[in-house]
Scaffold this motif. Structure first.
Motif, PDB file in Angstrom:
ATOM      1  N   GLY A 109       0.858  -1.166   0.000  1.00 25.86           N
ATOM      2  CA  GLY A 109       0.000   0.000   0.000  1.00 25.86           C
ATOM      3  C   GLY A 109       0.892   1.212   0.000  1.00 25.86           C
ATOM      4  N   TYR A 110       0.328   2.342   0.278  1.00 26.91           N
ATOM      5  CA  TYR A 110       1.142   3.538   0.412  1.00 26.91           C
ATOM      6  C   TYR A 110       0.512   4.470   1.423  1.00 26.91           C
ATOM      7  CZ  TYR A 110      -1.994   6.041  -2.855  1.00 26.91           C
ATOM      8  OH  TYR A 110      -3.070   6.626  -3.475  1.00 26.91           O
ATOM      9  N   ARG A 111       1.321   5.410   1.906  1.00 24.04           N
ATOM     10  CA  ARG A 111       0.874   6.339   2.938  1.00 24.04           C
ATOM     11  C   ARG A 111       1.032   7.767   2.428  1.00 24.04           C
ATOM     12  NH1 ARG A 111       4.825   6.080   6.775  1.00 24.04           N
ATOM     13  NH2 ARG A 111       5.648   8.035   6.004  1.00 24.04           N
ATOM     14  N   VAL A 112       0.016   8.582   2.665  1.00 23.00           N
ATOM     15  CA  VAL A 112       0.068  10.012   2.359  1.00 23.00           C
ATOM     16  C   VAL A 112      -0.051  10.754   3.676  1.00 23.00           C
ATOM     17  CG1 VAL A 112      -1.103  11.940   1.219  1.00 23.00           C
ATOM     18  CG2 VAL A 112      -1.041   9.689   0.115  1.00 23.00           C
ATOM     19  N   THR A 113       0.874  11.652   3.930  1.00 19.70           N
ATOM     20  CA  THR A 113       0.826  12.481   5.129  1.00 19.70           C
ATOM     21  C   THR A 113       0.939  13.934   4.689  1.00 19.70           C
ATOM     22  OG1 THR A 113       1.944  10.736   6.372  1.00 19.70           O
ATOM     23  CG2 THR A 113       1.843  12.909   7.404  1.00 19.70           C
ATOM     24  N   ALA A 114       0.059  14.769   5.214  1.00  9.30           N
ATOM     25  CA  ALA A 114       0.075  16.196   4.872  1.00  9.30           C
ATOM     26  C   ALA A 114       0.107  17.017   6.151  1.00  9.30           C
ATOM     27  CB  ALA A 114      -1.152  16.563   4.046  1.00  9.30           C
ATOM     28  N   TYR A 115       0.919  18.061   6.147  1.00  9.03           N
ATOM     29  CA  TYR A 115       1.061  18.970   7.276  1.00  9.03           C
ATOM     30  C   TYR A 115       0.799  20.390   6.776  1.00  9.03           C
ATOM     31  CZ  TYR A 115       4.041  15.094   8.846  1.00  9.03           C
ATOM     32  OH  TYR A 115       4.550  13.866   9.177  1.00  9.03           O
ATOM     33  N   LEU A 116      -0.152  21.061   7.352  1.00  3.87           N
ATOM     34  CA  LEU A 116      -0.344  22.494   7.126  1.00  3.87           C
ATOM     35  C   LEU A 116       0.029  23.142   8.441  1.00  3.87           C
ATOM     36  CD1 LEU A 116      -2.461  21.180   5.041  1.00  3.87           C
ATOM     37  CD2 LEU A 116      -3.438  23.452   5.044  1.00  3.87           C
ATOM     38  N   ASP A 117       1.145  23.831   8.451  1.00  6.53           N
ATOM     39  CA  ASP A 117       1.653  24.391   9.696  1.00  6.53           C
ATOM     40  C   ASP A 117       2.241  25.766   9.419  1.00  6.53           C
ATOM     41  OD1 ASP A 117       2.290  24.556  12.356  1.00  6.53           O
ATOM     42  OD2 ASP A 117       4.094  23.339  12.189  1.00  6.53           O
ATOM     43  N   GLY A 118       1.627  26.780   9.979  1.00  3.07           N
ATOM     44  CA  GLY A 118       2.116  28.134   9.757  1.00  3.07           C
ATOM     45  C   GLY A 118       1.974  28.545   8.308  1.00  3.07           C
ATOM     46  N   GLU A 119       3.070  28.862   7.695  1.00  5.54           N
ATOM     47  CA  GLU A 119       3.056  29.353   6.318  1.00  5.54           C
ATOM     48  C   GLU A 119       3.479  28.300   5.305  1.00  5.54           C
ATOM     49  OE1 GLU A 119       1.865  32.418   5.491  1.00  5.54           O
ATOM     50  OE2 GLU A 119       1.345  32.510   7.617  1.00  5.54           O
ATOM     51  N   ALA A 175       9.969   3.754  -1.286  1.00  3.13           N
ATOM     52  CA  ALA A 175      10.411   5.100  -1.660  1.00  3.13           C
ATOM     53  C   ALA A 175       9.542   6.147  -0.972  1.00  3.13           C
ATOM     54  CB  ALA A 175      10.316   5.272  -3.174  1.00  3.13           C
ATOM     55  N   VAL A 176      10.118   7.343  -0.801  1.00  2.00           N
ATOM     56  CA  VAL A 176       9.395   8.466  -0.218  1.00  2.00           C
ATOM     57  C   VAL A 176       9.606   9.687  -1.107  1.00  2.00           C
ATOM     58  CG1 VAL A 176       9.135   9.979   1.783  1.00  2.00           C
ATOM     59  CG2 VAL A 176       9.773   7.580   2.121  1.00  2.00           C
ATOM     60  N   VAL A 177       8.508  10.322  -1.472  1.00  2.00           N
ATOM     61  CA  VAL A 177       8.548  11.603  -2.160  1.00  2.00           C
ATOM     62  C   VAL A 177       7.974  12.612  -1.179  1.00  2.00           C
ATOM     63  CG1 VAL A 177       7.649  12.981  -4.081  1.00  2.00           C
ATOM     64  CG2 VAL A 177       8.193  10.560  -4.425  1.00  2.00           C
ATOM     65  N   SER A 178       8.743  13.629  -0.834  1.00  5.11           N
ATOM     66  CA  SER A 178       8.225  14.674   0.046  1.00  5.11           C
ATOM     67  C   SER A 178       8.432  16.014  -0.643  1.00  5.11           C
ATOM     68  CB  SER A 178       8.894  14.641   1.420  1.00  5.11           C
ATOM     69  OG  SER A 178      10.285  14.752   1.305  1.00  5.11           O
ATOM     70  N   PHE A 179       7.445  16.885  -0.475  1.00  7.45           N
ATOM     71  CA  PHE A 179       7.526  18.200  -1.098  1.00  7.45           C
ATOM     72  C   PHE A 179       6.764  19.195  -0.252  1.00  7.45           C
ATOM     73  CE2 PHE A 179       4.247  15.638  -3.075  1.00  7.45           C
ATOM     74  CZ  PHE A 179       3.115  16.438  -3.086  1.00  7.45           C
ATOM     75  N   ASP A 180       7.166  20.453  -0.368  1.00 10.12           N
ATOM     76  CA  ASP A 180       6.471  21.491   0.388  1.00 10.12           C
ATOM     77  C   ASP A 180       6.342  22.751  -0.452  1.00 10.12           C
ATOM     78  OD1 ASP A 180       8.839  23.253   1.000  1.00 10.12           O
ATOM     79  OD2 ASP A 180       9.453  21.485   2.121  1.00 10.12           O
ATOM     80  N   LYS A 181       5.467  23.616   0.033  1.00 11.01           N
ATOM     81  CA  LYS A 181       5.186  24.868  -0.664  1.00 11.01           C
ATOM     82  C   LYS A 181       4.784  25.908   0.374  1.00 11.01           C
ATOM     83  CE  LYS A 181       2.752  26.445  -4.797  1.00 11.01           C
ATOM     84  NZ  LYS A 181       3.867  26.578  -5.723  1.00 11.01           N
ATOM     85  N   ILE A 182       5.246  27.132   0.154  1.00 10.60           N
ATOM     86  CA  ILE A 182       4.831  28.255   0.985  1.00 10.60           C
ATOM     87  C   ILE A 182       3.359  28.534   0.681  1.00 10.60           C
ATOM     88  CG2 ILE A 182       5.172  30.712   1.485  1.00 10.60           C
ATOM     89  CD1 ILE A 182       7.535  29.033   2.381  1.00 10.60           C
ATOM     90  N   LEU A 183       2.581  28.738   1.710  1.00 13.91           N
ATOM     91  CA  LEU A 183       1.145  28.947   1.544  1.00 13.91           C
ATOM     92  C   LEU A 183       0.798  30.423   1.405  1.00 13.91           C
ATOM     93  CD1 LEU A 183      -0.155  26.469   4.266  1.00 13.91           C
ATOM     94  CD2 LEU A 183      -0.056  26.098   1.791  1.00 13.91           C
ATOM     95  N   LYS A 184      -0.226  30.679   0.635  1.00 15.94           N
ATOM     96  CA  LYS A 184      -0.878  31.989   0.583  1.00 15.94           C
ATOM     97  C   LYS A 184      -2.278  31.746   1.126  1.00 15.94           C
ATOM     98  CE  LYS A 184       1.301  33.255  -3.738  1.00 15.94           C
ATOM     99  NZ  LYS A 184       1.002  33.524  -5.144  1.00 15.94           N
ATOM    100  N   TRP A 185      -2.820  32.736   1.800  1.00 17.48           N
ATOM    101  CA  TRP A 185      -4.104  32.550   2.467  1.00 17.48           C
ATOM    102  C   TRP A 185      -5.175  33.457   1.862  1.00 17.48           C
ATOM    103  CZ3 TRP A 185      -4.180  28.585   5.758  1.00 17.48           C
ATOM    104  CH2 TRP A 185      -2.952  28.149   6.260  1.00 17.48           C
ATOM    105  N   ARG A 186      -6.397  32.989   1.876  1.00 14.29           N
ATOM    106  CA  ARG A 186      -7.539  33.838   1.533  1.00 14.29           C
ATOM    107  C   ARG A 186      -7.762  34.808   2.684  1.00 14.29           C
ATOM    108  NH1 ARG A 186     -10.686  28.777   1.029  1.00 14.29           N
ATOM    109  NH2 ARG A 186     -11.814  29.694   2.746  1.00 14.29           N
ATOM    110  N   GLU A 187      -8.482  35.877   2.434  1.00 13.98           N
ATOM    111  CA  GLU A 187      -8.783  36.852   3.473  1.00 13.98           C
ATOM    112  C   GLU A 187      -9.588  36.245   4.625  1.00 13.98           C
ATOM    113  OE1 GLU A 187      -7.736  40.017   3.950  1.00 13.98           O
ATOM    114  OE2 GLU A 187      -6.405  39.613   2.258  1.00 13.98           O
ATOM    115  N   ASP A 188     -10.471  35.291   4.311  1.00 18.25           N
ATOM    116  CA  ASP A 188     -11.329  34.681   5.334  1.00 18.25           C
ATOM    117  C   ASP A 188     -10.733  33.396   5.920  1.00 18.25           C
ATOM    118  OD1 ASP A 188     -11.555  33.118   3.052  1.00 18.25           O
ATOM    119  OD2 ASP A 188     -13.710  32.757   3.314  1.00 18.25           O
ATOM    120  N   ALA A 189      -9.424  33.206   5.826  1.00 20.71           N
ATOM    121  CA  ALA A 189      -8.772  31.975   6.245  1.00 20.71           C
ATOM    122  C   ALA A 189      -8.965  31.690   7.725  1.00 20.71           C
ATOM    123  CB  ALA A 189      -7.296  32.029   5.919  1.00 20.71           C
ATOM    124  N   LEU A 190      -9.452  30.493   8.036  1.00 21.32           N
ATOM    125  CA  LEU A 190      -9.637  30.079   9.422  1.00 21.32           C
ATOM    126  C   LEU A 190      -8.315  29.791  10.110  1.00 21.32           C
ATOM    127  CD1 LEU A 190     -12.655  27.642   9.069  1.00 21.32           C
ATOM    128  CD2 LEU A 190     -12.676  29.957   9.986  1.00 21.32           C
TER     129      LEU A 190
END
Length: 194
Positions: A109-119, A175-190
């Motif tokens: 199988g495979y595993r997907v992990t996502a982190y939204l932390d700060g920016e 194998a592991v593929v990891s990638f990240d991106k700087i986030l931009k936020w909407r004005e109403d971002a929770l």
């Protein structure tokens, strides 16, 4: 506030759009800019498609031992993560291990992990296959595929859509593929408001 989640998925084509939709839903709810969400969702789609196509056949470890903290609290105040195994019929089995195949053999199988932390958003896709060839792990950028090539564009596309990309092997575990991106936020971002 941060959000992180982990899914353990079967190597089935139906798992790819599921992972993409979950990521898009989490990012929309948090208030991430739609353009950034789209880029990350396409990169995730490519990484998942690679795991489905190439991520089996190697030595397999249970998903619970594949990454420290992937199925529980990390000790730094981060919440425990619920993992789920979802098959193409939509059946969900909440578990810390990949399902057993015939005669108790752990299936790939495979595993997907996502982190939204700060920016930043960081995504990791780990499979249970033979891993990347050594030249792919050691080369910082991928060569341009031939114009007529039927394969070879997915990892290159991930590199173009994300800010940082890392390919690595877990000896005997895939194998592991990891990638990240700087986030931009909407004005109403929770998430940004907290």
């Amino acid at each position: 506030m941060s959000i992180w989640w982990s899914l353990h998925l079967r190597r089935e084509a139906a798992s790819v759009p599921l992972a993409r939709r979950l990521l898009l839903g989490a990012m929309d709810t948090a208030g991430v800019d739609p353009d950034v969400s789209f880029d990350l969702s396409v990169a995730l789609t490519e990484a998942c498609a690679n795991a489905v196509e190439h991520g089996g056949g190697g030595a397999v470890a249970t998903a619970a031992t594949a990454g420290a903290g992937a199925t529980g609290g990390s000790g730094n105040g981060a919440p425990a993560v619920t993992t789920a195994i979802v098959d193409s019929s939509g059946t969900i089995d909440s578990s810390d291990e990949m399902p057993d195949g015939p005669a108790g053999v752990v299936t790939g199988g495979y595993r997907v992990t996502a982190y939204l932390d700060g920016e930043r958003c960081r995504i990791e896709v780990a499979d249970t296959g033979p891993g990347f060839p050594a030249r792919r792990v050691l080369r910082p950028t991928l060569p341009e595929p031939a114009p007529t090539a039927e394969n070879g564009r997915g990892l290159r596309l991930i590199e173009q859509l994300a800010d940082h990309v890392h390919f690595r092997n877990r000896p005997g575990h895939g194998a592991v593929v990891s990638f990240d991106k700087i986030l931009k936020w909407r004005e109403d971002a929770l998430l940004r408001a907290m």
